[in-house]
Design a protein around this motif. Structure first.
Motif, PDB file in Angstrom:
ATOM      1  N   ARG A 181       9.723  -9.323  -0.852  1.00 49.97           N
ATOM      2  CA  ARG A 181       8.652  -8.288  -0.426  1.00 49.97           C
ATOM      3  C   ARG A 181       8.420  -6.649  -0.376  1.00 49.97           C
ATOM      4  O   ARG A 181       8.462  -6.074  -0.630  1.00 49.97           O
ATOM      5  N   ARG A 185       7.693  -3.557  -2.392  1.00 50.78           N
ATOM      6  CA  ARG A 185       7.209  -2.369  -1.452  1.00 50.78           C
ATOM      7  C   ARG A 185       7.482  -0.741  -2.294  1.00 50.78           C
ATOM      8  O   ARG A 185       7.561   0.015  -2.681  1.00 50.78           O
ATOM      9  N   HIS A 210       3.205  -9.662  -3.936  1.00 51.87           N
ATOM     10  CA  HIS A 210       2.143  -9.284  -3.828  1.00 51.87           C
ATOM     11  C   HIS A 210       2.010  -8.245  -2.574  1.00 51.87           C
ATOM     12  O   HIS A 210       1.899  -7.121  -2.047  1.00 51.87           O
ATOM     13  N   THR A 211       2.388  -9.543  -1.225  1.00 50.54           N
ATOM     14  CA  THR A 211       2.052  -8.511  -0.087  1.00 50.54           C
ATOM     15  C   THR A 211       3.603  -7.347   0.074  1.00 50.54           C
ATOM     16  O   THR A 211       2.269  -6.278   0.540  1.00 50.54           O
ATOM     17  N   ALA A 213       3.812  -4.660  -2.478  1.00 52.45           N
ATOM     18  CA  ALA A 213       3.109  -3.882  -3.255  1.00 52.45           C
ATOM     19  C   ALA A 213       1.898  -3.761  -2.222  1.00 52.45           C
ATOM     20  O   ALA A 213       1.583  -2.474  -2.412  1.00 52.45           O
ATOM     21  N   GLU A 214       1.056  -4.562  -2.183  1.00 51.85           N
ATOM     22  CA  GLU A 214      -0.054  -4.147  -1.471  1.00 51.85           C
ATOM     23  C   GLU A 214       0.189  -3.333   0.160  1.00 51.85           C
ATOM     24  O   GLU A 214      -0.916  -2.426   0.134  1.00 51.85           O
ATOM     25  N   SER A 215       1.188  -3.746   0.482  1.00 52.26           N
ATOM     26  CA  SER A 215       1.703  -3.020   2.038  1.00 52.26           C
ATOM     27  C   SER A 215       2.357  -1.079   1.640  1.00 52.26           C
ATOM     28  O   SER A 215       1.824  -1.037   2.644  1.00 52.26           O
ATOM     29  N   GLY A 217       0.461   0.216  -0.832  1.00 54.02           N
ATOM     30  CA  GLY A 217      -0.287   1.318  -1.194  1.00 54.02           C
ATOM     31  C   GLY A 217      -1.045   1.148  -2.688  1.00 54.02           C
ATOM     32  O   GLY A 217      -1.463   1.524  -2.879  1.00 54.02           O
ATOM     33  N   ARG A 218       0.011   0.187  -3.470  1.00 57.43           N
ATOM     34  CA  ARG A 218      -0.314  -0.195  -4.700  1.00 57.43           C
ATOM     35  C   ARG A 218      -0.418  -1.762  -4.952  1.00 57.43           C
ATOM     36  O   ARG A 218      -0.177  -2.908  -4.826  1.00 57.43           O
ATOM     37  N   SER A 219      -0.811  -2.026  -6.568  1.00 60.72           N
ATOM     38  CA  SER A 219      -0.874  -2.954  -6.837  1.00 60.72           C
ATOM     39  C   SER A 219       0.504  -3.884  -7.653  1.00 60.72           C
ATOM     40  O   SER A 219       1.265  -3.121  -8.070  1.00 60.72           O
ATOM     41  N   PRO A 220       0.274  -5.161  -7.353  1.00 54.46           N
ATOM     42  CA  PRO A 220       1.355  -5.696  -7.880  1.00 54.46           C
ATOM     43  C   PRO A 220       1.733  -5.368  -9.719  1.00 54.46           C
ATOM     44  O   PRO A 220       3.011  -5.565  -9.820  1.00 54.46           O
TER      45      PRO A 220
END
Length: 334
Positions: A181, A185, A210-211, A213-215, A217-220
Protein backbone atom coordinates in the motif's frame (compact mmCIF):
# COMPACT_ATOMS: atom_id res chain seq x y z
CA UNK A 1 -0.70 -0.48 -20.32
CA UNK A 2 2.93 0.51 -20.86
CA UNK A 3 5.11 -1.19 -23.42
CA UNK A 4 6.59 -4.28 -21.79
CA UNK A 5 10.19 -3.85 -20.67
CA UNK A 6 12.63 -6.70 -20.23
CA UNK A 7 15.45 -6.42 -17.71
CA UNK A 8 18.36 -8.44 -16.37
CA UNK A 9 19.11 -9.11 -12.71
CA UNK A 10 22.86 -8.91 -12.18
CA UNK A 11 23.16 -11.01 -9.03
CA UNK A 12 25.67 -9.43 -6.68
CA UNK A 13 25.26 -12.34 -4.27
CA UNK A 14 26.65 -14.77 -6.86
CA UNK A 15 29.17 -12.83 -8.95
CA UNK A 16 32.10 -10.52 -8.31
CA UNK A 17 32.35 -6.94 -9.56
CA UNK A 18 34.28 -7.68 -12.77
CA UNK A 19 31.78 -10.35 -13.79
CA UNK A 20 28.83 -8.10 -12.98
CA UNK A 21 30.15 -5.34 -15.21
CA UNK A 22 30.71 -7.84 -18.01
CA UNK A 23 27.19 -9.25 -17.68
CA UNK A 24 25.61 -5.81 -17.47
CA UNK A 25 27.31 -4.80 -20.70
CA UNK A 26 26.25 -8.08 -22.34
CA UNK A 27 22.66 -7.43 -21.27
CA UNK A 28 22.72 -4.15 -23.17
CA UNK A 29 24.24 -5.84 -26.21
CA UNK A 30 21.49 -8.49 -26.15
CA UNK A 31 18.78 -5.85 -26.14
CA UNK A 32 17.67 -5.83 -22.53
CA UNK A 33 16.07 -2.59 -21.36
CA UNK A 34 17.45 -2.52 -17.81
CA UNK A 35 19.96 -3.98 -15.40
CA UNK A 36 19.20 -4.16 -11.70
CA UNK A 37 21.79 -4.84 -9.02
CA UNK A 38 21.10 -6.02 -5.49
CA UNK A 39 22.66 -4.32 -2.46
CA UNK A 40 24.00 -6.89 -0.01
CA UNK A 41 26.56 -6.65 2.75
CA UNK A 42 26.49 -10.44 2.96
CA UNK A 43 25.27 -13.03 0.44
CA UNK A 44 22.92 -15.99 0.87
CA UNK A 45 25.88 -18.40 0.81
CA UNK A 46 29.29 -18.19 2.42
CA UNK A 47 31.09 -20.51 -0.01
CA UNK A 48 31.22 -18.99 -3.45
CA UNK A 49 29.17 -15.99 -2.42
CA UNK A 50 29.87 -12.36 -3.28
CA UNK A 51 28.69 -9.00 -2.00
CA UNK A 52 30.34 -6.09 -3.85
CA UNK A 53 29.18 -2.60 -2.93
CA UNK A 54 26.39 -1.47 -5.22
CA UNK A 55 27.08 2.28 -5.42
CA UNK A 56 30.50 2.07 -7.13
CA UNK A 57 29.20 -0.77 -9.29
CA UNK A 58 26.36 1.36 -10.60
CA UNK A 59 28.77 4.14 -11.46
CA UNK A 60 31.08 1.75 -13.27
CA UNK A 61 28.24 0.01 -15.12
CA UNK A 62 26.90 3.34 -16.29
CA UNK A 63 30.32 4.18 -17.71
CA UNK A 64 30.56 0.96 -19.73
CA UNK A 65 27.03 1.10 -21.16
CA UNK A 66 25.16 3.67 -23.22
CA UNK A 67 21.41 3.31 -23.03
CA UNK A 68 20.38 0.70 -20.49
CA UNK A 69 18.43 1.75 -17.36
CA UNK A 70 20.34 1.06 -14.14
CA UNK A 71 18.82 0.50 -10.73
CA UNK A 72 18.90 -1.18 -7.35
CA UNK A 73 16.70 -4.12 -6.54
CA UNK A 74 16.82 -3.26 -3.78
CA UNK A 75 18.73 -0.89 -1.51
CA UNK A 76 17.87 -0.23 2.14
CA UNK A 77 18.38 3.46 3.06
CA UNK A 78 17.63 3.09 6.76
CA UNK A 79 20.55 1.43 8.58
CA UNK A 80 23.86 1.17 6.72
CA UNK A 81 23.22 4.46 4.94
CA UNK A 82 21.75 7.75 6.02
CA UNK A 83 18.94 8.59 3.57
CA UNK A 84 20.53 11.94 2.69
CA UNK A 85 23.74 10.16 1.66
CA UNK A 86 21.74 7.91 -0.67
CA UNK A 87 20.05 11.02 -2.05
CA UNK A 88 23.49 12.51 -2.76
CA UNK A 89 24.82 9.30 -4.34
CA UNK A 90 21.87 8.91 -6.68
CA UNK A 91 21.85 12.60 -7.54
CA UNK A 92 25.43 12.07 -8.70
CA UNK A 93 24.50 8.96 -10.67
CA UNK A 94 21.56 10.79 -12.20
CA UNK A 95 23.84 13.66 -13.23
CA UNK A 96 26.27 11.24 -14.87
CA UNK A 97 23.60 9.14 -16.60
CA UNK A 98 20.50 11.31 -17.01
CA UNK A 99 17.26 9.42 -17.48
CA UNK A 100 18.96 6.07 -16.90
CA UNK A 101 18.87 5.70 -13.11
CA UNK A 102 16.20 4.19 -10.84
CA UNK A 103 16.43 4.13 -7.05
CA UNK A 104 14.83 0.88 -5.88
CA UNK A 105 14.27 0.81 -2.13
CA UNK A 106 13.10 -1.72 0.43
CA UNK A 107 12.84 -2.13 4.19
CA UNK A 108 15.77 -4.53 4.40
CA UNK A 109 16.93 -7.94 5.55
CA UNK A 110 18.63 -8.81 8.83
CA UNK A 111 21.47 -10.57 6.99
CA UNK A 112 22.70 -7.19 5.76
CA UNK A 113 22.29 -5.15 8.92
CA UNK A 114 22.66 -7.39 11.99
CA UNK A 115 26.37 -8.12 11.28
CA UNK A 116 27.00 -4.41 11.90
CA UNK A 117 25.61 -4.67 15.41
CA UNK A 118 22.19 -3.31 14.48
CA UNK A 119 19.38 -4.69 16.59
CA UNK A 120 16.90 -5.86 13.97
CA UNK A 121 13.56 -4.13 14.60
CA UNK A 122 10.02 -5.23 13.87
CA UNK A 123 8.51 -5.01 10.42
CA UNK A 124 6.37 -2.10 11.58
CA UNK A 125 9.42 -0.06 12.55
CA UNK A 126 11.30 -0.98 9.38
CA UNK A 127 8.42 0.25 7.26
CA UNK A 128 8.17 3.45 9.32
CA UNK A 129 11.88 4.05 8.76
CA UNK A 130 11.46 3.49 5.02
CA UNK A 131 8.57 5.95 4.83
CA UNK A 132 10.62 8.59 6.58
CA UNK A 133 13.68 7.87 4.45
CA UNK A 134 11.71 8.32 1.22
CA UNK A 135 10.33 11.61 2.50
CA UNK A 136 13.81 12.86 3.36
CA UNK A 137 15.40 11.71 0.09
CA UNK A 138 12.79 13.56 -1.91
CA UNK A 139 13.10 16.65 0.30
CA UNK A 140 16.84 17.03 -0.27
CA UNK A 141 16.43 16.38 -3.99
CA UNK A 142 13.76 19.06 -4.16
CA UNK A 143 14.78 21.78 -1.70
CA UNK A 144 17.86 23.66 -0.58
CA UNK A 145 19.15 23.73 3.01
CA UNK A 146 16.84 21.06 4.31
CA UNK A 147 16.33 20.86 8.05
CA UNK A 148 14.49 17.64 8.77
CA UNK A 149 13.29 16.51 12.19
CA UNK A 150 11.99 12.98 11.89
CA UNK A 151 11.57 10.20 14.38
CA UNK A 152 14.59 8.34 12.98
CA UNK A 153 16.56 10.80 10.80
CA UNK A 154 17.59 14.41 11.03
CA UNK A 155 19.36 16.95 8.87
CA UNK A 156 20.43 20.53 9.54
CA UNK A 157 20.59 22.80 6.50
CA UNK A 158 21.50 19.88 4.23
CA UNK A 159 22.05 20.75 0.58
CA UNK A 160 22.81 18.62 -2.46
CA UNK A 161 24.85 20.77 -4.81
CA UNK A 162 24.98 18.55 -7.88
CA UNK A 163 21.46 17.69 -8.96
CA UNK A 164 20.40 15.76 -12.04
CA UNK A 165 18.40 17.51 -14.73
CA UNK A 166 15.94 14.63 -14.90
CA UNK A 167 13.99 13.42 -11.89
CA UNK A 168 15.14 10.10 -10.45
CA UNK A 169 12.22 7.70 -9.95
CA UNK A 170 11.89 5.84 -6.66
CA UNK A 171 10.53 2.31 -6.93
CA UNK A 172 9.49 0.62 -3.70
CA UNK A 173 9.77 -3.11 -3.07
CA UNK A 174 7.29 -5.15 -1.07
CA UNK A 175 5.99 -8.62 -0.38
CA UNK A 176 3.24 -7.84 2.13
CA UNK A 177 0.09 -5.70 2.15
CA UNK A 178 1.20 -2.74 4.29
CA UNK A 179 4.44 -2.13 2.39
CA UNK A 180 2.61 -2.61 -0.92
CA UNK A 181 0.00 0.00 0.00
CA UNK A 182 2.88 2.35 0.77
CA UNK A 183 4.44 1.57 -2.61
CA UNK A 184 1.15 2.39 -4.31
CA UNK A 185 0.84 5.61 -2.36
CA UNK A 186 4.41 6.92 -2.52
CA UNK A 187 6.34 5.06 -5.22
CA UNK A 188 6.99 5.95 -8.83
CA UNK A 189 7.18 2.19 -9.36
CA UNK A 190 6.70 -1.05 -7.50
CA UNK A 191 9.06 -4.03 -7.19
CA UNK A 192 8.18 -7.56 -6.15
CA UNK A 193 9.43 -11.06 -6.89
CA UNK A 194 8.07 -14.14 -8.61
CA UNK A 195 7.58 -17.77 -7.68
CA UNK A 196 5.21 -17.38 -4.75
CA UNK A 197 1.63 -18.58 -4.24
CA UNK A 198 -0.45 -17.03 -7.06
CA UNK A 199 -3.04 -15.96 -4.49
CA UNK A 200 -0.46 -13.65 -2.90
CA UNK A 201 -0.44 -11.56 -6.07
CA UNK A 202 -4.14 -11.72 -6.95
CA UNK A 203 -5.65 -11.49 -3.46
CA UNK A 204 -3.12 -9.44 -1.49
CA UNK A 205 -0.46 -7.51 -3.38
CA UNK A 206 -2.33 -6.22 -6.43
CA UNK A 207 -5.36 -5.08 -4.40
CA UNK A 208 -2.94 -3.35 -2.01
CA UNK A 209 -1.10 -1.51 -4.80
CA UNK A 210 -4.47 -0.32 -6.12
CA UNK A 211 -5.62 0.79 -2.66
CA UNK A 212 -2.38 2.67 -2.03
CA UNK A 213 -2.43 4.46 -5.37
CA UNK A 214 -6.07 5.42 -5.10
CA UNK A 215 -5.56 6.74 -1.55
CA UNK A 216 -3.04 9.18 -3.02
CA UNK A 217 -5.49 10.27 -5.71
CA UNK A 218 -3.79 8.59 -8.62
CA UNK A 219 -4.24 5.62 -10.87
CA UNK A 220 -2.36 2.35 -10.32
CA UNK A 221 -1.41 2.67 -13.99
CA UNK A 222 0.80 5.60 -12.99
CA UNK A 223 3.25 3.13 -11.43
CA UNK A 224 5.70 1.00 -13.34
CA UNK A 225 5.20 -2.53 -11.98
CA UNK A 226 8.38 -4.58 -11.93
CA UNK A 227 8.68 -8.24 -11.01
CA UNK A 228 11.88 -10.22 -10.74
CA UNK A 229 11.13 -13.41 -12.67
CA UNK A 230 13.29 -16.34 -11.63
CA UNK A 231 14.01 -18.57 -14.60
CA UNK A 232 16.26 -21.55 -15.27
CA UNK A 233 16.28 -22.59 -18.91
CA UNK A 234 18.49 -25.15 -20.60
CA UNK A 235 18.27 -27.86 -23.21
CA UNK A 236 18.92 -30.38 -20.42
CA UNK A 237 16.41 -30.48 -17.54
CA UNK A 238 18.93 -31.78 -15.00
CA UNK A 239 21.29 -28.91 -15.80
CA UNK A 240 18.47 -26.38 -15.46
CA UNK A 241 17.40 -27.86 -12.13
CA UNK A 242 20.89 -28.16 -10.65
CA UNK A 243 21.55 -24.52 -11.52
CA UNK A 244 19.07 -23.45 -8.83
CA UNK A 245 21.09 -25.10 -6.03
CA UNK A 246 23.16 -21.96 -5.40
CA UNK A 247 19.93 -20.11 -4.62
CA UNK A 248 18.37 -22.82 -2.45
CA UNK A 249 18.02 -20.35 0.45
CA UNK A 250 15.14 -18.77 -1.49
CA UNK A 251 13.31 -22.08 -1.05
CA UNK A 252 13.46 -21.88 2.75
CA UNK A 253 10.17 -21.11 4.44
CA UNK A 254 9.79 -18.03 6.59
CA UNK A 255 9.87 -20.28 9.65
CA UNK A 256 13.05 -22.06 8.53
CA UNK A 257 15.03 -18.86 8.09
CA UNK A 258 13.49 -16.79 10.89
CA UNK A 259 16.19 -15.04 12.90
CA UNK A 260 19.04 -16.31 10.67
CA UNK A 261 21.44 -13.60 9.51
CA UNK A 262 24.67 -15.57 9.06
CA UNK A 263 25.47 -16.73 5.48
CA UNK A 264 27.25 -19.79 6.88
CA UNK A 265 24.07 -20.90 8.67
CA UNK A 266 21.84 -19.95 5.74
CA UNK A 267 24.04 -22.07 3.50
CA UNK A 268 23.81 -25.03 5.88
CA UNK A 269 20.02 -24.85 5.99
CA UNK A 270 19.76 -24.39 2.23
CA UNK A 271 22.02 -27.35 1.51
CA UNK A 272 19.72 -29.59 3.56
CA UNK A 273 16.79 -28.87 1.25
CA UNK A 274 15.78 -31.41 -1.40
CA UNK A 275 16.65 -30.14 -4.85
CA UNK A 276 12.95 -29.94 -5.75
CA UNK A 277 12.37 -27.49 -2.89
CA UNK A 278 15.46 -25.50 -3.82
CA UNK A 279 14.11 -25.11 -7.36
CA UNK A 280 10.52 -24.26 -6.52
CA UNK A 281 10.89 -20.46 -6.78
CA UNK A 282 12.13 -20.76 -10.38
CA UNK A 283 10.51 -21.51 -13.70
CA UNK A 284 12.60 -24.60 -14.47
CA UNK A 285 11.94 -26.06 -17.90
CA UNK A 286 13.55 -27.02 -21.19
CA UNK A 287 10.42 -25.99 -23.08
CA UNK A 288 10.32 -22.41 -24.46
CA UNK A 289 6.52 -22.61 -24.68
CA UNK A 290 6.28 -23.33 -20.96
CA UNK A 291 8.53 -20.41 -20.11
CA UNK A 292 6.49 -18.03 -22.25
CA UNK A 293 3.19 -19.25 -20.83
CA UNK A 294 4.31 -19.02 -17.23
CA UNK A 295 5.78 -15.56 -17.82
CA UNK A 296 2.53 -14.56 -19.53
CA UNK A 297 0.74 -15.09 -16.22
CA UNK A 298 2.67 -12.17 -14.71
CA UNK A 299 2.04 -9.93 -17.71
CA UNK A 300 -1.67 -10.75 -17.47
CA UNK A 301 -1.59 -9.62 -13.83
CA UNK A 302 -0.39 -6.21 -14.98
CA UNK A 303 3.37 -6.37 -14.52
CA UNK A 304 5.01 -4.31 -17.24
CA UNK A 305 8.71 -4.58 -16.36
CA UNK A 306 10.07 -8.13 -16.16
CA UNK A 307 13.58 -8.50 -14.75
CA UNK A 308 14.99 -11.98 -15.33
CA UNK A 309 17.13 -13.72 -12.75
CA UNK A 310 18.95 -16.78 -14.05
CA UNK A 311 20.58 -18.85 -11.27
CA UNK A 312 23.27 -20.70 -13.20
CA UNK A 313 27.00 -19.95 -13.10
CA UNK A 314 27.16 -19.61 -16.90
CA UNK A 315 25.40 -16.31 -17.57
CA UNK A 316 26.78 -16.19 -21.12
CA UNK A 317 24.73 -19.31 -21.83
CA UNK A 318 21.66 -17.63 -20.36
CA UNK A 319 22.09 -14.67 -22.70
CA UNK A 320 22.56 -17.00 -25.65
CA UNK A 321 19.65 -19.38 -24.93
CA UNK A 322 17.11 -16.96 -23.48
CA UNK A 323 18.07 -14.32 -25.99
CA UNK A 324 17.42 -16.74 -28.84
CA UNK A 325 14.48 -18.81 -27.60
CA UNK A 326 12.43 -16.67 -25.21
CA UNK A 327 12.99 -12.92 -25.41
CA UNK A 328 12.07 -12.52 -29.11
CA UNK A 329 8.75 -14.27 -28.45
CA UNK A 330 8.02 -12.05 -25.46
CA UNK A 331 8.74 -8.94 -27.49
CA UNK A 332 6.58 -10.15 -30.35
CA UNK A 333 3.62 -11.17 -28.20
CA UNK A 334 3.62 -8.25 -25.76
Amino acid sequence: MRTLKLGYKASSEQFGPTELLEYGALAEQHGFDSVFLSDHLQPWRHDGGHAPAVLPLLGALGACTERIVLGTSVLTPTFRYHPAVIAQAFATLGSLYPGRVVLGLGSGEAMNEAPLGIEWPSGKERLARLREAVELIRAVWRDERVTFEGEYYRTANATIYDRPEKEIPIWLASSGPAATRFAGRAGDGWITTSGKDPALYTDTLLPAIHTGAESAGRSPDDLEKMIEVKVSFDSDLETATLATRFWAALGLSAEQKAGIDDPVELQRLADELPLEQAARRFIVSTDPDEHVERIRAYVDLGFDHLVFHSPGPDQDRFFELYGREILPRLREEF
